[in-house]
Motif scaffolding. Structure first.
Motif, mmCIF file in Angstrom:
data_model
loop_
_atom_site.group_PDB
_atom_site.id
_atom_site.type_symbol
_atom_site.label_atom_id
_atom_site.label_comp_id
_atom_site.label_asym_id
_atom_site.label_seq_id
_atom_site.Cartn_x
_atom_site.Cartn_y
_atom_site.Cartn_z
ATOM 1 N N ASP A 187 12.805 57.848 2.763
ATOM 2 C CA ASP A 187 12.194 56.562 2.418
ATOM 3 C C ASP A 187 12.872 55.411 3.146
ATOM 4 N N GLY A 188 14.206 55.447 3.237
ATOM 5 C CA GLY A 188 14.922 54.374 3.923
ATOM 6 C C GLY A 188 14.590 54.310 5.399
ATOM 7 N N ILE A 189 14.471 55.475 6.040
ATOM 8 C CA ILE A 189 14.129 55.503 7.466
ATOM 9 C C ILE A 189 12.684 55.048 7.670
ATOM 10 N N SER A 190 11.787 55.495 6.790
ATOM 11 C CA SER A 190 10.387 55.087 6.883
ATOM 12 C C SER A 190 10.250 53.567 6.732
ATOM 13 N N GLU A 191 11.026 52.989 5.834
ATOM 14 C CA GLU A 191 11.001 51.540 5.642
ATOM 15 C C GLU A 191 11.524 50.821 6.888
ATOM 16 N N TYR A 192 12.551 51.380 7.501
ATOM 17 C CA TYR A 192 13.093 50.814 8.746
ATOM 18 C C TYR A 192 12.034 50.826 9.847
ATOM 19 N N VAL A 193 11.300 51.931 9.972
ATOM 20 C CA VAL A 193 10.255 52.046 10.991
ATOM 21 C C VAL A 193 9.174 50.996 10.767
ATOM 22 N N LYS A 194 8.777 50.805 9.508
ATOM 23 C CA LYS A 194 7.739 49.822 9.202
ATOM 24 C C LYS A 194 8.231 48.396 9.427
ATOM 25 N N ARG A 195 9.496 48.140 9.087
ATOM 26 C CA ARG A 195 10.040 46.786 9.199
ATOM 27 C C ARG A 195 9.940 46.262 10.635
ATOM 28 N N TYR A 196 10.216 47.132 11.605
ATOM 29 C CA TYR A 196 10.223 46.700 13.006
ATOM 30 C C TYR A 196 8.945 47.059 13.748
ATOM 31 N N GLY A 197 7.938 47.501 13.016
ATOM 32 C CA GLY A 197 6.659 47.769 13.639
ATOM 33 C C GLY A 197 6.694 48.901 14.640
ATOM 34 N N LEU A 198 7.572 49.856 14.444
ATOM 35 C CA LEU A 198 7.646 50.997 15.352
ATOM 36 C C LEU A 198 6.476 51.933 15.060
ATOM 37 N N ASP B 215 18.649 64.546 5.911
ATOM 38 C CA ASP B 215 18.474 64.803 4.490
ATOM 39 C C ASP B 215 17.249 64.060 3.951
ATOM 40 N N GLN B 216 16.463 64.755 3.101
ATOM 41 C CA GLN B 216 15.248 64.157 2.547
ATOM 42 C C GLN B 216 15.539 62.903 1.726
ATOM 43 N N GLN B 217 16.746 62.788 1.190
ATOM 44 C CA GLN B 217 17.078 61.599 0.404
ATOM 45 C C GLN B 217 16.958 60.320 1.233
ATOM 46 N N ALA C 26 27.087 54.151 2.903
ATOM 47 C CA ALA C 26 27.056 54.762 4.231
ATOM 48 C C ALA C 26 25.897 54.158 5.018
ATOM 49 N N VAL C 27 26.187 53.618 6.185
ATOM 50 C CA VAL C 27 25.148 52.977 7.006
ATOM 51 C C VAL C 27 24.707 53.928 8.120
ATOM 52 N N PHE C 28 24.812 55.212 7.885
ATOM 53 C CA PHE C 28 24.466 56.223 8.883
ATOM 54 C C PHE C 28 23.935 57.452 8.161
ATOM 55 N N VAL C 29 23.301 58.328 8.895
ATOM 56 C CA VAL C 29 22.870 59.616 8.361
ATOM 57 C C VAL C 29 23.321 60.699 9.333
ATOM 58 N N LYS C 30 23.668 61.830 8.803
ATOM 59 C CA LYS C 30 24.077 62.946 9.653
ATOM 60 C C LYS C 30 22.843 63.562 10.283
ATOM 61 N N LEU D 175 19.840 46.325 5.857
ATOM 62 C CA LEU D 175 18.785 46.809 6.733
ATOM 63 C C LEU D 175 18.557 48.302 6.550
ATOM 64 N N PHE D 176 19.641 49.048 6.511
ATOM 65 C CA PHE D 176 19.550 50.482 6.231
ATOM 66 C C PHE D 176 20.858 50.971 5.635
ATOM 67 N N ALA D 177 20.743 51.729 4.567
ATOM 68 C CA ALA D 177 21.900 52.386 3.957
ATOM 69 C C ALA D 177 21.447 53.723 3.411
ATOM 70 N N SER D 178 22.264 54.737 3.624
ATOM 71 C CA SER D 178 21.926 56.082 3.170
ATOM 72 C C SER D 178 21.974 56.165 1.648
ATOM 73 N N GLU D 179 21.118 57.032 1.105
ATOM 74 C CA GLU D 179 21.121 57.279 -0.334
ATOM 75 C C GLU D 179 22.259 58.210 -0.749
ATOM 76 N N GLN D 180 22.878 58.844 0.218
ATOM 77 C CA GLN D 180 23.955 59.788 -0.082
ATOM 78 C C GLN D 180 25.280 59.042 -0.232
ATOM 79 N N LYS D 181 26.063 59.468 -1.175
ATOM 80 C CA LYS D 181 27.357 58.851 -1.423
ATOM 81 C C LYS D 181 28.403 59.412 -0.464
ATOM 82 N N GLN D 182 29.311 58.540 -0.035
ATOM 83 C CA GLN D 182 30.405 58.980 0.813
ATOM 84 C C GLN D 182 31.511 59.583 -0.049
ATOM 85 N N PRO D 183 31.833 60.854 0.135
ATOM 86 C CA PRO D 183 32.895 61.452 -0.685
ATOM 87 C C PRO D 183 34.273 60.856 -0.388
ATOM 88 N N HIS D 184 34.459 60.369 0.847
ATOM 89 C CA HIS D 184 35.767 59.838 1.222
ATOM 90 C C HIS D 184 35.967 58.407 0.718
#
Length: 449
Positions: free
Chosen positions: A339-350, A334-336, A255-259, A240-249
């Motif tokens: 696109d993922g957040i925009s897709e999430y907004v469209k998916r649920y018709g927000l 983060d700008q990366q 990563a299913v979250f964004v800072k 459903l949503f995954a960040s484009e940034q890699k988890q260093p740990h």
């Protein structure tokens, strides 16, 4: 007749301070000084209590001990939702020791499951800890989410009682106190022997391959027992949503979250199947889809952007609906992940109101991506932002064409190919400008970050 120092009053007034008594005796030279010190001693004696007890002790006893309020209004005989709190006399069905509670109090406790409540207690006390008692029937939302930025995988369980998922930025005077949610952390491993006890310990042992399986079963069982059979413990879904940034740990795990910052507090946004959650610092915030009025993108820069969420906070009192709304802004995403957040907004018709009039001022001159020479190479936004930026660019190009038709090479005395002031003004208004201006804008944006 010469005056005489009143030794009795002096000793009583300055009891326990022989240094002061001696100093006064030495200074009491002459009738005027002796009379003055006698008056001072008598006055101090008149202020002292007649009792033999120390004044400070008597004053504390007379004033009494002030009452201490509960941490979040859930101690005592009832909770802020009007439900009776748990007591140590309630039969405990399941106990899980050494659970790290994060909210409302950061400490290790034993979690106790009864037929009506979930509460925490200290290891050497049978009574529930004040402020950490939750009635099963009051639980409105429950989540199990990974703890960000940990080398070893951990999970946070979050339980929101009724009316606790949205804390207004400016509480209404006289409004009832908002109960605090419960957040506790578990490791991704098997419980140690002796961790589980209670009358349902045998059943729990069968699902104790790891803490998560155990807690999922225990929470679902108790919620189902109070009539919440369809209740689900929501989890993050990387599909459903995954960040484009890699988890260093844990680089092999998505990563299913964004800072994101909320004001000056740093935290994490989770885009879940039923809403958007920000944690894990007080006050937690969960915005269910049905309460979202609009999702907007503001302060869009080359590397970061802000996410503004307008929430319907209307309430019903006495059969009448009092309409209201509040906007929550999360910054420095983060700008990366745009696109993922925009897709999430469209998916649920927000609703996407990014180009509403009140937001245009924030988007001017910051919604393009430039190369090292300052040339515009694309848009940082997507969806509605991309469409609006393209329209603005087309309008600027049309304006430049008109300027070129009116251009007179001899009027400025410059060689052919050099731009006119009108062209430069047009470029500046569109946010593009010349290459030098673009470099300056890019440097300013990087300094802001």
């Amino acid at each position: 007749m010469a005056s005489k120092l009143d030794e009795g009053s002096l000793a009583l007034a300055f009891d326990g301070r022989p240094d002061l008594q001696n100093a006064i005796r030495q200074a009491a030279v002459g009738d005027n000084y002796i009379e003055l010190f006698n008056h001072i001693s008598l006055h101090i004696c008149s202020l002292s209590p007649p009792s033999s007890e120390p004044a400070s002790k008597k004053r504390r006893l007379d004033e009494g001990v002030p009452s201490r309020p509960a941490n979040n209004g859930t101690s005592g005989k009832s909770t802020s939702n009007g439900t009776s709190s748990a007591t140590g006399n309630d039969p405990v069905l399941l106990e899980i020791k050494d659970i790290s509670v994060v909210i409302p109090q950061r400490k290790k406790y034993t979690l106790c499951f009864t037929s009506s409540h979930l509460y925490a207690r200290l290891g050497d006390s049978p009574e529930p800890v004040a402020g950490i008692s939750y009635a099963w029937k009051d639980i409105e939302y429950a989540f199990c989410l990974p703890v960000p930025e940990k080398t070893q995988k951990q999970y946070n369980y979050l339980l929101f009682p009724k009316n606790s998922n949205i804390t207004p930025s400016k509480p209404t005077p006289g409004a009832p106190q908002i109960p605090e949610p419960l957040v506790f952390t578990i490791p991704d491993n098997t419980p140690k022997p002796g961790t589980i006890s209670g009358s349902e310990a045998a059943s729990a042992s069968a699902v104790s391959d790891d803490y998560k399986t155990l807690l999922d079963w225990a929470l679902a069982t108790r919620l189902k027992a109070v009539g919440k059979g369809s209740f689900k413990i929501m989890q993050a879904d990387p599909k459903l949503f995954a960040s484009e940034q890699k988890q260093p740990h844990r680089p092999g795990e998505k990563a299913v979250f964004v800072k994101a910052f909320r004001g000056s507090k740093d935290g994490y946004l989770f885009f879940l199947p039923n809403g958007i959650l920000w944690g894990f610092k007080k006050p937690l915030l969960f915005l269910p889809h049905e309460r979202l009025a609009a999702v907007s993108y503001t302060s869009v820069l080359q590397r970061t952007f802000n996410l503004s969420v307008e929430v319907d906070t209307s309430s019903t009192e006495g059969g009448a609906v009092e309409e209201s709304s509040e906007e929550f802004e999360f910054s420095m995403l983060d700008q990366q992940d745009f696109d993922g957040i925009s897709e999430y907004v469209k998916r649920y018709g927000l609703a996407d109101k990014s180009m509403a009039e009140q937001r245009k001022a924030k988007l001017h001159n910051v919604n393009t991506v430039k190369d090292e020479d300052g040339n515009v190479i694309g848009n940082a936004e997507a969806g509605e932002l991309e469409k609006a930026a393209a329209e603005a660019e087309q309008a600027a190009m049309d304006e430049e064409d008109e300027d070129e038709e009116d251009y007179d090479p001899g009027s400025e005395g410059e060689s052919e190919g050099s731009g006119t002031s009108s062209e430069e003004d047009s470029g500046d208004e569109d946010g593009g400008g010349q290459a030098d201006d673009g470099d300056e804008e890019e440097d300013e944006e990087e300094d802001d970050l």
